[in-house]
Design an enzyme around this catalytic site. Structure first.
Site, PDB file in Angstrom:
ATOM      1  N   ASN A  87      36.274  50.447  40.204  1.00 42.51           N
ATOM      2  CA  ASN A  87      35.236  51.297  39.598  1.00 42.51           C
ATOM      3  C   ASN A  87      33.837  50.740  39.839  1.00 42.51           C
ATOM      4  OD1 ASN A  87      36.985  53.201  38.542  1.00 42.51           O
ATOM      5  ND2 ASN A  87      37.202  52.160  36.562  1.00 42.51           N
ATOM      6  N   TYR A  90      46.214  36.910  35.795  1.00 38.78           N
ATOM      7  CA  TYR A  90      44.796  36.593  35.979  1.00 38.78           C
ATOM      8  C   TYR A  90      44.516  36.238  37.445  1.00 38.78           C
ATOM      9  CZ  TYR A  90      40.323  34.141  35.180  1.00 38.78           C
ATOM     10  OH  TYR A  90      39.007  33.726  35.211  1.00 38.78           O
ATOM     11  N   VAL A  96      35.364  48.830  31.582  1.00 37.77           N
ATOM     12  CA  VAL A  96      35.134  49.021  33.018  1.00 37.77           C
ATOM     13  C   VAL A  96      36.348  49.600  33.746  1.00 37.77           C
ATOM     14  CG1 VAL A  96      33.352  47.242  33.241  1.00 37.77           C
ATOM     15  CG2 VAL A  96      35.770  46.617  33.571  1.00 37.77           C
ATOM     16  N   LEU A  98      31.599  40.662  35.607  1.00 38.05           N
ATOM     17  CA  LEU A  98      32.252  39.534  34.941  1.00 38.05           C
ATOM     18  C   LEU A  98      33.356  39.986  33.990  1.00 38.05           C
ATOM     19  CD1 LEU A  98      29.388  38.386  35.835  1.00 38.05           C
ATOM     20  CD2 LEU A  98      29.595  36.822  33.915  1.00 38.05           C
TER      21      LEU A  98
END
Ligand code: NAD
Length: 320
Positions: free
Chosen positions: A107, A153, A65, A81
């Site tokens: 994106n 993260y 992605v 996800l």
């Protein structure tokens, strides 16, 4: 896409071959949707999709992605996800994690705009960091160390939320799920998250390793409940972040003992050093999910852990 009617909707799920993504794809298809599941297989496995791969309503797309790509055909919704999610994975893949949250979300929101699709971001309770407020409401802005090892993260997800909120302000239909610790079948037992790790150790009759003194708490939600919350949120039309998680807080020590008992294992408990920035307490306030989505978790911890253990016991050697 209104209410809970997903019949015939075409939904792009990124991270489809992962733990949560694979359960989500199955549930969407059971609700009548056609699913395009995209994944780069960096932490996910095609075997997670074995029940879907031959179904006409499911298409797998090997895709990263973070790379721009035009997706053919209509898309009614994107559920984003894709991201390394287990600490072991995001610490081993820091750049890929930052890129999935940042470029991946840019994106995917752009694709959603081109397709006039609803965009749902799988965000995380980690956006609250090591929280100073307890339990955590969506209005809490968090206590994240922006330069700690976990920040690749946490901050990537915070950036992803910023991208999603901006898309919403610009007129797109968006949703943000702040998912708290979820467990269940298909979590890899080597992925460092607490439930599969304790199951692996207990089954191998090895010591159950607890970081710190075990008094830190977690609230664990069974995967079916989390997936139900995500689908309700997708179809709710609600654009503000919503906590999706269980409220029954257990200490990590209590959890270790519970899993050890379920496994009938004689494993001792062993205490090891706490990793940097490990949250001491985590529990969602789920008032908003109850009010907006009519959602609350239904599977209790004992039942969910039994189902998870059952899955582990029925895997061929080497699969988990
Ligand atoms: P997972 O690692 O099992 O699944 C993530 C999937 O994303 C994998 O299949 C992986 O191959 C894929 N992926 C990673 N980077 C990608 C990329 N650049 N392009 C395409 N695919 C990519 O993790 P999970 O537990 O299923 O988590 C799924 C999502 O839910 C993540 O975004 C995570 O942040 C979020 N979440 C999960 C939990 C939890 O407790 N499981 C809690 C909070 C948030």
């Amino acid at each position: 896409m209104n209410g809970h009617d997903l019949d015939g909707a075409r939904i792009l799920v990124t991270g489809a071959a992962g733990f949560l993504g694979s359960h989500l794809c199955e549930s969407l298809i059971r609700s009548g949707a056609c699913v395009l599941g995209a994944d780069n297989l960096s932490t996910g496995r095609l075997s997670n999709l074995s029940s879907l791969i031959d179904q006409r309503s499911f298409t797998f797309l090997l895709h990263d992605v973070t790379m721009p790509r035009r997706i053919a055909g209509t898309i009614d919704a994107i559920m984003h996800l894709a991201s390394p999610a287990a600490p072991r994975d995001y610490l081993a893949m820091p750049q890929a994690t930052l890129r999935a949250g940042a470029l991946g979300t840019l994106n995917m929101t752009k694709t959603a705009q081109q397709k006039n699709a609803t965009f749902l971001l799988a965000s995380t309770s980690e956006v609250y960091g090591d929280p100073m407020e307890h339990p955590q409401k969506e209005s809490y802005l968090g206590n994240v160390n922006p330069i700690g090892p976990r920040s690749v993260y946490d901050e990537a997800k915070r950036f992803a939320e910023a991208v999603t909120a901006q898309a919403g302000r610009a007129g797109q239909r968006v949703a943000v799920a702040r998912i708290f610790n979820t467990y269940g079948p298909r979590m890899s037992d080597g992925d460092s998250r607490v439930v599969p790790t304790f199951i692996r150790q207990a089954r191998a009759r090895q010591p159950l390793t607890i970081a710190g003194n075990g008094t830190q708490t977690r609230s664990l939600c069974y995967v079916d409940d989390t997936v139900d919350g995500l689908i309700r949120l997708l179809t709710s039309g609600f654009a503000e972040p919503v906590n999706i998680g269980a409220t029954n807080e257990v200490t990590v020590l209590e959890l270790a003992k519970l899993i050890r008992d379920l496994c009938g294992s004689p494993s001792p408990i062993e205490f090891v050093d706490l990793p940097a920035d490990d949250p001491r307490r985590r529990r969602p306030d789920i008032t908003r999910a109850a009010q907006v989505l009519g959602w609350a978790p239904r599977v209790d911890l004992h039942d969910g852990l039994s189902r998870t253990l059952h899955w582990h016991l029925h895997q061929p050697v080497g699969v988990t």
